[in-house]
Design a protein around this motif. Sequence first.
Motif, PDB file in Angstrom:
ATOM      1  N   ARG A 257       0.652  -1.277   0.023  1.00  0.00           N
ATOM      2  CA  ARG A 257      -0.128  -0.124   0.017  1.00  0.00           C
ATOM      3  C   ARG A 257       0.841   1.263  -0.122  1.00  0.00           C
ATOM      4  NH1 ARG A 257      -2.895  -2.149   5.328  1.00  0.00           N
ATOM      5  NH2 ARG A 257      -0.546  -3.012   5.310  1.00  0.00           N
ATOM      6  N   ALA A 258       0.673   2.077  -0.995  1.00  0.00           N
ATOM      7  CA  ALA A 258       1.380   3.410  -0.971  1.00  0.00           C
ATOM      8  C   ALA A 258       0.303   4.464  -0.928  1.00  0.00           C
ATOM      9  CB  ALA A 258       2.465   3.373  -2.081  1.00  0.00           C
TER      10      ALA A 258
ATOM     11  N   PRO B 106       7.428   5.203  -2.969  1.00  0.00           N
ATOM     12  CA  PRO B 106       7.146   6.127  -4.213  1.00  0.00           C
ATOM     13  C   PRO B 106       6.554   7.635  -3.659  1.00  0.00           C
ATOM     14  CG  PRO B 106       5.516   4.624  -3.710  1.00  0.00           C
ATOM     15  CD  PRO B 106       6.331   3.910  -2.790  1.00  0.00           C
ATOM     16  N   GLN B 107       6.212   7.665  -2.442  1.00  0.00           N
ATOM     17  CA  GLN B 107       5.850   9.142  -2.081  1.00  0.00           C
ATOM     18  C   GLN B 107       6.856   9.933  -1.696  1.00  0.00           C
ATOM     19  OE1 GLN B 107       5.308   6.135  -0.524  1.00  0.00           O
ATOM     20  NE2 GLN B 107       3.651   6.474   0.967  1.00  0.00           N
TER      21      GLN B 107
ATOM     22  N   LEU C 168       5.005   0.877   9.418  1.00  0.00           N
ATOM     23  CA  LEU C 168       4.019   0.478   8.366  1.00  0.00           C
ATOM     24  C   LEU C 168       3.839   1.232   7.207  1.00  0.00           C
ATOM     25  CD1 LEU C 168       1.185   0.845  11.316  1.00  0.00           C
ATOM     26  CD2 LEU C 168       2.340  -1.356  10.438  1.00  0.00           C
ATOM     27  N   ASP C 169       3.551   0.452   6.051  1.00  0.00           N
ATOM     28  CA  ASP C 169       3.848   1.221   4.662  1.00  0.00           C
ATOM     29  C   ASP C 169       2.594   2.248   4.933  1.00  0.00           C
ATOM     30  OD1 ASP C 169       1.487  -0.574   4.883  1.00  0.00           O
ATOM     31  OD2 ASP C 169       2.077  -1.660   3.092  1.00  0.00           O
ATOM     32  N   THR C 170       1.510   1.984   5.571  1.00  0.00           N
ATOM     33  CA  THR C 170       0.285   3.107   5.676  1.00  0.00           C
ATOM     34  C   THR C 170       0.898   4.079   6.521  1.00  0.00           C
ATOM     35  OG1 THR C 170      -0.415   1.671   7.331  1.00  0.00           O
ATOM     36  CG2 THR C 170      -1.598   1.469   5.354  1.00  0.00           C
ATOM     37  N   ALA C 171       1.685   4.300   7.292  1.00  0.00           N
ATOM     38  CA  ALA C 171       2.311   5.323   7.976  1.00  0.00           C
ATOM     39  C   ALA C 171       3.246   6.103   7.205  1.00  0.00           C
ATOM     40  CB  ALA C 171       2.755   4.945   9.366  1.00  0.00           C
ATOM     41  N   ALA C 172       3.696   5.453   6.144  1.00  0.00           N
ATOM     42  CA  ALA C 172       4.969   6.304   5.235  1.00  0.00           C
ATOM     43  C   ALA C 172       4.268   7.572   4.735  1.00  0.00           C
ATOM     44  CB  ALA C 172       5.740   5.365   4.286  1.00  0.00           C
ATOM     45  N   ASN C 173       4.820   8.453   4.650  1.00  0.00           N
ATOM     46  CA  ASN C 173       4.604   9.747   3.642  1.00  0.00           C
ATOM     47  C   ASN C 173       5.800  10.246   3.317  1.00  0.00           C
ATOM     48  OD1 ASN C 173       5.391  11.333   5.893  1.00  0.00           O
ATOM     49  ND2 ASN C 173       3.572  11.214   6.933  1.00  0.00           N
TER      50      ASN C 173
ATOM     51  N   TYR D  31       9.531   4.511   4.251  1.00  0.00           N
ATOM     52  CA  TYR D  31       9.104   3.366   4.287  1.00  0.00           C
ATOM     53  C   TYR D  31      10.386   2.415   4.176  1.00  0.00           C
ATOM     54  CZ  TYR D  31       6.784  -1.459   3.769  1.00  0.00           C
ATOM     55  OH  TYR D  31       6.431  -2.668   3.848  1.00  0.00           O
ATOM     56  N   LEU D  32      10.655   1.769   5.193  1.00  0.00           N
ATOM     57  CA  LEU D  32      11.866   0.899   5.194  1.00  0.00           C
ATOM     58  C   LEU D  32      11.634  -0.562   4.980  1.00  0.00           C
ATOM     59  CD1 LEU D  32      13.351   2.434   8.820  1.00  0.00           C
ATOM     60  CD2 LEU D  32      13.704   3.111   6.261  1.00  0.00           C
ATOM     61  N   GLY D  33      10.544  -0.882   4.482  1.00  0.00           N
ATOM     62  CA  GLY D  33      10.116  -2.168   4.292  1.00  0.00           C
ATOM     63  C   GLY D  33       9.576  -2.941   5.501  1.00  0.00           C
ATOM     64  N   PRO D  34       9.021  -4.173   5.316  1.00  0.00           N
ATOM     65  CA  PRO D  34       8.287  -4.578   6.516  1.00  0.00           C
ATOM     66  C   PRO D  34       9.088  -4.977   7.965  1.00  0.00           C
ATOM     67  CG  PRO D  34       8.850  -6.171   4.590  1.00  0.00           C
ATOM     68  CD  PRO D  34       9.251  -4.776   4.113  1.00  0.00           C
ATOM     69  N   HIS D  35       8.503  -5.136   8.949  1.00  0.00           N
ATOM     70  CA  HIS D  35       9.089  -5.183  10.057  1.00  0.00           C
ATOM     71  C   HIS D  35       8.463  -6.129  11.208  1.00  0.00           C
ATOM     72  CE1 HIS D  35       6.084  -2.343  11.297  1.00  0.00           C
ATOM     73  NE2 HIS D  35       6.128  -3.093  12.548  1.00  0.00           N
TER      74      HIS D  35
END
Lengths: 298, 257
Positions: free
Chosen positions: A275-276, B112-113, B40-45, B50-54
């Motif tokens: 999700r991005a 990507p963001q 979390l990827d949803t927390a990335a902005n 986003y550093l990948g899964p943890h």
Amino acid sequence: MPETTLARTPYRDIALQGLTRATATSEDLLRNPWTSTTYHGASPPDWITGSTVGRLDATQQVETIPVFNPRGVCTVTPATWTAIDHLLVAHPGTTFQFVRDVFDTNDALGDPRRFVVAEEDLERSLGTSPVLDVPPKPSSARGRLGELLEWTRLSPAELAPLVGARRRTIYNWLADGAIGRSAEGRILQLHAILEPLARTHDPLLIRAWLGRGDPNPADLASAEQWVLLNAGVRQELQPLVPVEAVIHPSPYEDDAQTPTARRAALLAFAAPPARAPQPRAGWRPREATGIEADASDD
Amino acid sequence: MAFESFYAQFSRKAIRQGDIALCEFHQLRAAGGEPTGPGLDTAANEDLPYLGPHRDYPLVVTRPESATEISRVLRVWTGLAMVIHQNCELDYADPNDSRVIVAPLVSQAMWPQGPWDLIAKNGLPSYFYLPPLTEDEAQDIGLEAAWPESAVAFASTTLLSRGIVKRARVLALSASGVGKLQELLVRFSSVRGWGSHPELERLAGYTIVSAHATGETVAGPAPLAKVVLERDGEPEEITVAWGVRRTGRPLAGPTAN
């Protein structure tokens, strides 16, 4: 002669562990290739490199023998070892990392001289150290002072500050001079603390240990910091094991060694997340960058 | 940027600054009350990579002086990280010192963001841009797959053991790449951003407490000076580049730190 593959010996099965003053013969090596850490040879083993181990054959020619692969499996040809009259260096399950230190024990009057080889990537485990046979304790402070000199390979001048005395005083004590109660107490204390170390460590290693760190154990003894010194002894008594042996096994870590796994990880690094969220409209970095304005200038 | 002068195969002998390892990296966290990120990827902005899964591992830490037990969480990622530990410290560290400082890598694909237009110009102090490699280029230096456009996230720096890093290395920076890394590390630790003239004007009314040369320069070359300011008891610090551009316009405004 066919090759024989020996699996890594479990740590608990190793009788002589770590850098001890144990010695072994080629027969010992045949029985267990990891049982010794000392070397008897005519010259320093400066030809030890990487993951190979050298040996002296019957004609005193140096040969190198590849031993352990990175998985800790030892592949040997039994005939390889039979010609060895002096054992080189071995650790339980070790992969023979780069040699860090070679100590010349200087305790042989002629050949063979004895060397202790310390390797990189070893660390103290949480196990217990083996105990070697030790002679009965001398009862007198003078006898214990003599043992301290023997255990540590320190000169009387070097040992003197550890027991709060001067060099000449040490000589006097050794020559039947009276030892005061205070000095006797320090000698007995230091003797009692170092005794477990003497059971398992070569004197040269004890000497090196006394000077290692800041404050080092010798400083602690000089300052009568017995609790800290005792703690240092306990730590030093933990057997040396290869670092790899105490790293918790991780499937990932093993996988990382393979090209396939590395490729998979690199592909994942180049893949978008599940999700991005969409970029926020109007977002600007909080720090001013000046980059956009600069681009047209240059 | 020519990749040949930027990447290299890692040294088999020793860990060096600029080495890139495929391993774990972590953050020790409180057991509760923490923001959800990073992770979390949803927390990335745009501000949070986003550093990948943890995975989170609960811990109970006992404080030695009081035997008090404290709940902690160890958040562990698996991914790529760059050694940013200085070579001098690596070479001369005590033999018993196993620590090595690393900073995780983020890729344009994974994040990507992210502000990649700025990152690609090394325009954000907290990122060090790593150019992409095609599959052929990657294979030439021992990589098993193409290398994506990516960056080192300085603000996510953490500490690993040498034993982990040494065996997990996949790539390294060339000497010139390491030079760039060092330059940007200095910048990361001393620069918050490049100020604009309006920001400079905002400082009107501050009192200059002290000013001293840093010994650093920026392109020009223009020497940098630290200027400490104060107003109503609130300190402020800016770094000023003393230079003139070819255009005749000022080189840069203040940087707040």
